[in-house]
Design an enzyme around this catalytic site. Sequence first.
Site, PDB file in Angstrom:
ATOM      1  NE  ARG A 130      -3.742   0.749   1.635  1.00  0.00           N
ATOM      2  CZ  ARG A 130      -4.706   1.446   1.225  1.00  0.00           C
ATOM      3  NH1 ARG A 130      -5.085   1.614  -0.063  1.00  0.00           N
ATOM      4  NH2 ARG A 130      -5.271   2.310   1.896  1.00  0.00           N
TER       5      ARG A 130
ATOM      6  CG  LEU B   7       2.172   3.715   3.907  1.00  0.00           C
ATOM      7  CD1 LEU B   7       3.639   3.796   4.852  1.00  0.00           C
ATOM      8  CD2 LEU B   7       1.192   3.109   5.046  1.00  0.00           C
TER       9      LEU B   7
ATOM     10  CG  HIS C  83      12.539  -1.502  -4.011  1.00  0.00           C
ATOM     11  ND1 HIS C  83      11.047  -1.380  -4.390  1.00  0.00           N
ATOM     12  CD2 HIS C  83      13.135  -1.304  -5.111  1.00  0.00           C
ATOM     13  CE1 HIS C  83      10.924  -1.494  -5.582  1.00  0.00           C
ATOM     14  NE2 HIS C  83      12.080  -1.183  -6.313  1.00  0.00           N
TER      15      HIS C  83
ATOM     16  CG  ASP D  94       9.938   1.747  -4.197  1.00  0.00           C
ATOM     17  OD1 ASP D  94       9.353   1.284  -3.088  1.00  0.00           O
ATOM     18  OD2 ASP D  94       9.315   1.262  -5.229  1.00  0.00           O
TER      19      ASP D  94
END
Length: 196
Positions: free
Chosen positions: A93, A95, A111, A147
């Site tokens: 999800r 955020l 990641h 990311d």
Amino acid sequence: MAERTPVAVFVSGSGTNMAALLYASRAADCPYEIVLVLSNNPDASGLKLAQAEGVATFCLPHKGIPRTEHDALMEAQVLQSGARVIALAGYMRILSPEFVSRWEGRMLNIHPSLLPKYKGLHTHDRAIEAGDPHGGCTVHLVTAELDDGPVLGQTPVAIIPGDTGDTLAARVLIAEHQLYSRVLAAHVIRLQTAYI
């Protein structure tokens, strides 16, 4: 040894990275402990594993709940648990920026690529298609940009001729399990020293 820092882990699926963090926390010299595992997916097997290991869990499906409200309800559980750090471990999800900013410097994510390469999904296929010699994984601090936060640690994983996204993913996962617990421990120690 200093008191262990309580950590909450967010999962959406199998929770193998959560399991790696949890089992690493059983070492006598680990500076953190997992106090709560949260999910937006009631079928996440990571929740069942956490329960079996005696860790408190909380699940709140996100369908029909505005993002900021869902994040606030999840965060309320984190605060109630006493957690001082959040580790995202396969939490699928995005955020809300408000939630992320409140945990700035205290929320980590793993990641499956060597960031800044291949943000988002299908990272292994993209690395293979680009002809990269390595895939890998990155642990970074979470910022509002997907990311994109400061990198805390990386492990390159060689791409072997004939690799598929799946075969590379399986080896990267081994690297993830080792990297995440090591980086989380180091970051927690930095935070502990900052508080003193």
